[in-house]
Design a protein around this motif. Structure first.
Motif, PDB file in Angstrom:
ATOM      1  N   SER A   1      45.450 131.136  28.040  1.00 23.84           N
ATOM      2  CA  SER A   1      45.190 130.999  26.603  1.00 23.84           C
ATOM      3  C   SER A   1      43.824 131.539  26.195  1.00 23.84           C
ATOM      4  O   SER A   1      43.589 131.799  25.023  1.00 23.84           O
ATOM      5  CB  SER A   1      45.325 129.541  26.167  1.00 23.84           C
ATOM      6  OG  SER A   1      44.270 128.756  26.672  1.00 23.84           O
TER       7      SER A   1
ATOM      8  N   HIS B   1      56.816 131.705  24.895  1.00 23.25           N
ATOM      9  CA  HIS B   1      57.527 130.434  24.757  1.00 23.25           C
ATOM     10  C   HIS B   1      58.796 130.545  23.917  1.00 23.25           C
ATOM     11  O   HIS B   1      59.442 129.535  23.644  1.00 23.25           O
ATOM     12  CB  HIS B   1      56.592 129.368  24.180  1.00 23.25           C
ATOM     13  CG  HIS B   1      55.485 128.999  25.110  1.00 23.25           C
ATOM     14  ND1 HIS B   1      55.666 128.165  26.189  1.00 23.25           N
ATOM     15  CD2 HIS B   1      54.188 129.376  25.143  1.00 23.25           C
ATOM     16  CE1 HIS B   1      54.529 128.050  26.841  1.00 23.25           C
ATOM     17  NE2 HIS B   1      53.609 128.775  26.231  1.00 23.25           N
TER      18      HIS B   1
ATOM     19  N   GLU C   1      46.074 124.693  26.794  1.00 22.24           N
ATOM     20  CA  GLU C   1      44.770 124.814  27.448  1.00 22.24           C
ATOM     21  C   GLU C   1      44.884 125.489  28.814  1.00 22.24           C
ATOM     22  O   GLU C   1      43.977 125.394  29.626  1.00 22.24           O
ATOM     23  CB  GLU C   1      44.127 123.441  27.571  1.00 22.24           C
ATOM     24  CG  GLU C   1      43.789 122.849  26.216  1.00 22.24           C
ATOM     25  CD  GLU C   1      43.115 121.507  26.312  1.00 22.24           C
ATOM     26  OE1 GLU C   1      42.772 121.064  27.423  1.00 22.24           O
ATOM     27  OE2 GLU C   1      42.924 120.876  25.265  1.00 22.24           O
ATOM     28  N   CYS C   2      45.978 126.193  29.050  1.00 22.83           N
ATOM     29  CA  CYS C   2      46.128 126.868  30.336  1.00 22.83           C
ATOM     30  C   CYS C   2      45.186 128.075  30.388  1.00 22.83           C
ATOM     31  O   CYS C   2      44.746 128.572  29.345  1.00 22.83           O
ATOM     32  CB  CYS C   2      47.576 127.279  30.579  1.00 22.83           C
ATOM     33  SG  CYS C   2      48.207 128.504  29.442  1.00 22.83           S
TER      34      CYS C   2
ATOM     35  N   PRO D   1      53.385 123.494  25.024  1.00 19.51           N
ATOM     36  CA  PRO D   1      52.624 122.385  25.597  1.00 19.51           C
ATOM     37  C   PRO D   1      51.394 122.788  26.403  1.00 19.51           C
ATOM     38  O   PRO D   1      50.493 121.988  26.574  1.00 19.51           O
ATOM     39  CB  PRO D   1      53.641 121.690  26.491  1.00 19.51           C
ATOM     40  CG  PRO D   1      54.546 122.787  26.919  1.00 19.51           C
ATOM     41  CD  PRO D   1      54.638 123.710  25.729  1.00 19.51           C
ATOM     42  N   CYS D   2      51.348 124.001  26.886  1.00 24.99           N
ATOM     43  CA  CYS D   2      50.232 124.386  27.776  1.00 24.99           C
ATOM     44  C   CYS D   2      49.162 125.153  27.005  1.00 24.99           C
ATOM     45  O   CYS D   2      48.774 126.252  27.381  1.00 24.99           O
ATOM     46  CB  CYS D   2      50.755 125.200  28.949  1.00 24.99           C
ATOM     47  SG  CYS D   2      51.660 126.668  28.465  1.00 24.99           S
TER      48      CYS D   2
END
Length: 60
Positions: free
Chosen positions: A35, A47, A31-32, A28-29
């Motif tokens: 990345s 993950h 755009e952290c 889900p992340c």
């Protein structure tokens, strides 16, 4: 063709439809901040995802 070495940011830019596949697979992340420098394989490991399965889905 998407490979395990592609950076997450490049994947999203080049294949915007990949976002749904990543999120559906438990990433889900997307755009952290990490990345920016993280490959698809590294993100999958973090993950707990099967990189081969993920690549097959992304390239389908």
């Amino acid at each position: 063709m998407i490979t395990k070495d592609i950076l997450i940011t490049d994947l999203i830019k080049s294949y915007p439809d990949a976002v749904k596949i990543l999120v559906d697979n438990g990433m889900p992340c997307i755009e952290c901040p990490s990345s920016i420098k993280e490959t698809l394989e590294e993100a999958a490991l973090v993950h707990g995802l099967d990189i081969d399965k993920l690549i097959r889905e992304l390239n389908a």
